[in-house]
Design an enzyme around this catalytic site. Sequence first.
Site, PDB file in Angstrom:
ATOM      1  N   LYS A  35     -10.765  -6.956   1.037  1.00 38.44           N
ATOM      2  CA  LYS A  35     -11.417  -6.793   2.341  1.00 38.44           C
ATOM      3  C   LYS A  35     -12.054  -5.408   2.502  1.00 38.44           C
ATOM      4  O   LYS A  35     -11.496  -4.428   2.033  1.00 38.44           O
ATOM      5  CB  LYS A  35     -10.328  -6.981   3.410  1.00 38.44           C
ATOM      6  CG  LYS A  35     -10.827  -7.125   4.811  1.00 38.44           C
ATOM      7  CD  LYS A  35      -9.666  -7.124   5.796  1.00 38.44           C
ATOM      8  CE  LYS A  35      -9.117  -5.737   6.034  1.00 38.44           C
ATOM      9  NZ  LYS A  35      -8.294  -5.583   7.237  1.00 38.44           N
ATOM     10  N   LYS A  83     -11.053   0.138   6.607  1.00 36.51           N
ATOM     11  CA  LYS A  83     -11.223   1.527   7.057  1.00 36.51           C
ATOM     12  C   LYS A  83     -10.586   2.492   6.059  1.00 36.51           C
ATOM     13  O   LYS A  83     -11.001   3.623   5.923  1.00 36.51           O
ATOM     14  CB  LYS A  83     -10.514   1.727   8.403  1.00 36.51           C
ATOM     15  CG  LYS A  83     -11.135   1.022   9.575  1.00 36.51           C
ATOM     16  CD  LYS A  83     -10.289   1.264  10.819  1.00 36.51           C
ATOM     17  CE  LYS A  83     -10.662   0.369  11.973  1.00 36.51           C
ATOM     18  NZ  LYS A  83      -9.523  -0.362  12.537  1.00 36.51           N
ATOM     19  N   LYS A 126       0.844  -1.210   0.000  1.00 36.70           N
ATOM     20  CA  LYS A 126       0.000   0.000   0.000  1.00 36.70           C
ATOM     21  C   LYS A 126       0.873   1.252   0.000  1.00 36.70           C
ATOM     22  O   LYS A 126       0.594   2.213  -0.708  1.00 36.70           O
ATOM     23  CB  LYS A 126      -0.902   0.020   1.243  1.00 36.70           C
ATOM     24  CG  LYS A 126      -2.165  -0.794   1.098  1.00 36.70           C
ATOM     25  CD  LYS A 126      -3.094  -0.460   2.273  1.00 36.70           C
ATOM     26  CE  LYS A 126      -4.179  -1.480   2.424  1.00 36.70           C
ATOM     27  NZ  LYS A 126      -4.883  -1.355   3.711  1.00 36.70           N
TER      28      LYS A 126
HETATM   29  P1  TYM Z   1      -8.173  -3.784  13.192  1.00 38.22           P
HETATM   30  O1  TYM Z   1      -8.408  -2.522  13.899  1.00 38.22           O
HETATM   31  O2  TYM Z   1      -7.620  -3.747  11.812  1.00 38.22           O
HETATM   32  O3  TYM Z   1      -9.512  -4.609  13.106  1.00 38.22           O
HETATM   33  C1  TYM Z   1     -10.270  -4.890  14.273  1.00 38.22           C
HETATM   34  C2  TYM Z   1     -10.985  -6.225  14.163  1.00 38.22           C
HETATM   35  O4  TYM Z   1     -11.889  -6.205  13.063  1.00 38.22           O
HETATM   36  C3  TYM Z   1     -11.624  -7.311  12.216  1.00 38.22           C
HETATM   37  N1  TYM Z   1     -11.908  -6.892  10.818  1.00 38.22           N
HETATM   38  C4  TYM Z   1     -12.778  -7.513  10.020  1.00 38.22           C
HETATM   39  N2  TYM Z   1     -13.564  -8.581  10.216  1.00 38.22           N
HETATM   40  C5  TYM Z   1     -14.353  -8.953   9.179  1.00 38.22           C
HETATM   41  N3  TYM Z   1     -14.371  -8.320   7.971  1.00 38.22           N
HETATM   42  C6  TYM Z   1     -13.584  -7.238   7.742  1.00 38.22           C
HETATM   43  N4  TYM Z   1     -13.625  -6.621   6.558  1.00 38.22           N
HETATM   44  C7  TYM Z   1     -12.739  -6.789   8.792  1.00 38.22           C
HETATM   45  N5  TYM Z   1     -11.853  -5.762   8.911  1.00 38.22           N
HETATM   46  C8  TYM Z   1     -11.346  -5.849  10.160  1.00 38.22           C
HETATM   47  C9  TYM Z   1     -10.143  -7.623  12.432  1.00 38.22           C
HETATM   48  O5  TYM Z   1      -9.821  -8.929  12.059  1.00 38.22           O
HETATM   49  C10 TYM Z   1     -10.014  -7.396  13.913  1.00 38.22           C
HETATM   50  O6  TYM Z   1     -10.457  -8.529  14.644  1.00 38.22           O
HETATM   51  N6  TYM Z   1      -3.986  -5.728  14.994  1.00 38.22           N
HETATM   52  C11 TYM Z   1      -5.395  -5.577  15.300  1.00 38.22           C
HETATM   53  C12 TYM Z   1      -5.638  -4.859  16.606  1.00 38.22           C
HETATM   54  C13 TYM Z   1      -4.977  -5.507  17.769  1.00 38.22           C
HETATM   55  C14 TYM Z   1      -5.338  -6.744  18.370  1.00 38.22           C
HETATM   56  C15 TYM Z   1      -4.402  -6.933  19.431  1.00 38.22           C
HETATM   57  C16 TYM Z   1      -6.333  -7.687  18.115  1.00 38.22           C
HETATM   58  C17 TYM Z   1      -3.904  -5.012  18.446  1.00 38.22           C
HETATM   59  N7  TYM Z   1      -3.565  -5.881  19.445  1.00 38.22           N
HETATM   60  C18 TYM Z   1      -4.464  -8.070  20.241  1.00 38.22           C
HETATM   61  C19 TYM Z   1      -6.388  -8.812  18.934  1.00 38.22           C
HETATM   62  C20 TYM Z   1      -5.456  -8.997  19.974  1.00 38.22           C
HETATM   63  C21 TYM Z   1      -6.013  -4.754  14.162  1.00 38.22           C
HETATM   64  O7  TYM Z   1      -5.347  -4.130  13.412  1.00 38.22           O
HETATM   65  O8  TYM Z   1      -7.326  -4.761  14.122  1.00 38.22           O
END
Ligand code: TYM
Length: 333
Positions: free
Chosen positions: A197, A200, A114
């Site tokens: 996907k 955001k 990206k």
């Molecule tokens: P993030 O903020 O990108 O996304 C948050 C959660 O939403 C899910 N998600 C989706 N599920 C279904 N369809 C979609 N299109 C979609 N887009 C996002 C993600 O899989 C996620 O569950 N790295 C993580 C944040 C994080 C975290 C952690 C999660 C930091 N530390 C410890 C679990 C445990 C993240 O970027 O999520």
Amino acid sequence: MKRMLSGIKPTGRVTLGNYIGAIKPFVSFQDDYEMIIFVANLHSMTIYQEPKDLRQNTKDLIALYLAAGLDPEKVTLFLQSDVKEHAQLGWYLNCMVSMGELSRMTQYKMQVEKAKARKDTSIGAGIFNYPSLMNADILMYDPDYVPVGEDQKQHVELARMVAERFNHRYSDTFKIPEPLTPRVGGRIMSLQDPTSKMSKSDPTGKGCIYMLDPINVSKKKIMSAVTDSDSHVRYDKENKPGISNLMEIYSILGHKSYEEIEAMYEGKGYGEFKKDLAEIVGAELQKVQDAYNQIMASGEIEKVLDEGAKKAGRIAYKKLAKVERKIGITIRK
Ligand code: TYM
């Protein structure tokens, strides 16, 4: 009671993908598990955030967690940055993974792609080390399960591996967590390009429904979602990715199986299906937005976060002290 832990980054507006893939499942688990849910604001710093937007997005995310039905009496809700131990454990764990392991992470590779597409002149080092901080978030609390969407599964697998490595090197310290992805809705796709996907950072915003979109805008996005030239409402992810994605959303928010949806729209075109789905999505957003507005006006967010940080902080303090004793960093007994 088994423990679950998860987090969401406050980068941009919360999407229907986040809601279906993560927030809704969290709500469904809160009566049967001990839940620890946080706002991953340290992770959001890997890409520049306008401070004013970051503050707003953070408040919005907490308010949306509550609006979706998370009960702060049952769930520990906090800001990652309020529990300073995350960054410190993140450093130790970063010293326990190889550059090769980090560079094999799909999310990292995608971020680099990206950045290249945007013609960014440099890529922040935080993007590379991101999984180590995530490993710390998870391993700090010894959860049994980590509920995440499909895209985060690989990171949880890495946390398992690092935990095993640490336990082997220094003796049993961390529980080995299991990722938990929803059977339906673990990967909601873009409405404009159903092969990628729903994200955001959607450049036009048209492929993405934001939980705080005006209701008529969300309905329009459903009505103009890309489908195919056939007219049968049938679940076939490979050949009909657009309609299958819409059926996933319908199935979760409308509480119907794929078979029921197929039977309901037998002999009817996509127009009628989309119109009904637009109503379902609009009603869900309306419900969440009404609750969101009340929570924002109530001023309860800060109290919830203070309480959550205290509870999470107690666990984190003990865990970090244990880790530091084991690795020999501290000279105190
Ligand atoms: P993030 O903020 O990108 O996304 C948050 C959660 O939403 C899910 N998600 C989706 N599920 C279904 N369809 C979609 N299109 C979609 N887009 C996002 C993600 O899989 C996620 O569950 N790295 C993580 C944040 C994080 C975290 C952690 C999660 C930091 N530390 C410890 C679990 C445990 C993240 O970027 O999520």
